[in-house]
Design an enzyme around this catalytic site. Sequence first.
Site, PDB file in Angstrom:
ATOM      1  N   CYS A 122       0.752  -1.323   0.163  1.00 54.86           N
ATOM      2  CA  CYS A 122       0.064  -0.044  -0.166  1.00 54.86           C
ATOM      3  C   CYS A 122       0.850   1.244   0.033  1.00 54.86           C
ATOM      4  O   CYS A 122       0.262   2.165  -0.274  1.00 54.86           O
ATOM      5  CB  CYS A 122      -0.864  -0.096   1.152  1.00 54.86           C
ATOM      6  SG  CYS A 122      -1.940  -1.473   1.492  1.00 54.86           S
ATOM      7  N   HIS A 258      -3.507   6.390   1.881  1.00 58.03           N
ATOM      8  CA  HIS A 258      -3.892   5.269   1.334  1.00 58.03           C
ATOM      9  C   HIS A 258      -5.224   4.911   2.068  1.00 58.03           C
ATOM     10  O   HIS A 258      -5.736   5.273   3.026  1.00 58.03           O
ATOM     11  CB  HIS A 258      -2.884   4.020   1.838  1.00 58.03           C
ATOM     12  CG  HIS A 258      -3.528   2.855   1.759  1.00 58.03           C
ATOM     13  ND1 HIS A 258      -3.922   2.247   0.526  1.00 58.03           N
ATOM     14  CD2 HIS A 258      -3.570   1.811   2.640  1.00 58.03           C
ATOM     15  CE1 HIS A 258      -4.371   1.070   0.833  1.00 58.03           C
ATOM     16  NE2 HIS A 258      -4.187   0.444   2.068  1.00 58.03           N
ATOM     17  N   ASN A 289     -10.541  -0.930  -0.729  1.00 58.04           N
ATOM     18  CA  ASN A 289      -8.931  -0.892  -0.477  1.00 58.04           C
ATOM     19  C   ASN A 289      -8.364  -1.417  -1.915  1.00 58.04           C
ATOM     20  O   ASN A 289      -8.296  -2.684  -2.102  1.00 58.04           O
ATOM     21  CB  ASN A 289      -8.733  -1.322   0.658  1.00 58.04           C
ATOM     22  CG  ASN A 289      -7.045  -1.365   0.891  1.00 58.04           C
ATOM     23  OD1 ASN A 289      -6.219  -1.145   0.049  1.00 58.04           O
ATOM     24  ND2 ASN A 289      -6.649  -1.899   2.181  1.00 58.04           N
TER      25      ASN A 289
END
Length: 333
Positions: A122, A258, A289
């Site tokens: 990430c 993120h 995500n």
Amino acid sequence: MTTINVRRGPEYTRILGLGVCRGENAVPNDDLIEPIDSSDEWIRKMTGIVTRVRADKETSVVDLSEKASLDAIAQAGIEPSQIDAVILSTISHPHITPGGAPILADRIGASPAAAYDISAACAGYCYGIGQADALVRSGAATYVLVVGAEKLSDWVDPADRSISYLLGDAAGAVVVGPSDTPGIGPTVWGSEGDGAELIYQTSSWLDVRDDPEAPFPTLRQQGPSVFKWASFKMPKIALEAIEAAGVTPDDIKAFIPHQANVRIIDQMVKQIGLPKHIAVGKDIVDSGNTSAASIPLATERLLRDGDAKSGDLALQIGFGAGLVYAAQVIALP
């Protein structure tokens, strides 16, 4: 004594173009709740996610990256042949070799550009921005394509309650090039390998090789520990990036973290002390995500919706599996 020639590039860089590609399918919470014995209400409350984007089975990480990259190059106003380096951040390209970046470079017409994959989960997109900034300023490249791309739906166990329902598929790409004024601040980055077990793959590929009956490896996380780490340690890194850029929180017009969890994002805004009027990226609500792709996706949405504009200073920070992190202050493309 014989001397070696040293390249020198421009003093400043910036992001010149941005492109994104989301998975073809919007997957609502209701489609995922039965295997995890949950509810739409619970997922919304715990994560903020309403839907996540997931790609068709036949769509690859490179497919997603190709469209995003071509859009970024077009917005930058250059030709693919002018790209000197391609950096692809991904943990979901399913081959040890060849990497996805050389294939991507060939597809978009950027060969013989240098091309390589990085695996920083990430935080990978921000890692790529830091590397691209250094490559251009050193004179090693004039234009660098940075791509964050994931097809995480290939690596989930539908019955896993720790992370499976969070994840989506997408790619985000930017072109980094020379600038007359500062457009990318210093990268503040690092790692905490003692937390490597907090986000992990269930087994090694060697386990699968050695035991034909072994289950296919999938992703897991220790949610409460990850939440605590991201919410209370990452704001310090974000503040260091602001200081390194020589600005203050009041100068920041957009915050693009993120897209891990809306509750983490809200806690970070509070801990950093950002102004209440600041635009905050929350693409996670509709895209889920998407790991390395999440920051460029959130950036694109802020710009498209008019919540931020080109030239605004934005604080971006990636953090996740490894554990690794990276943050910069940038001027939006």
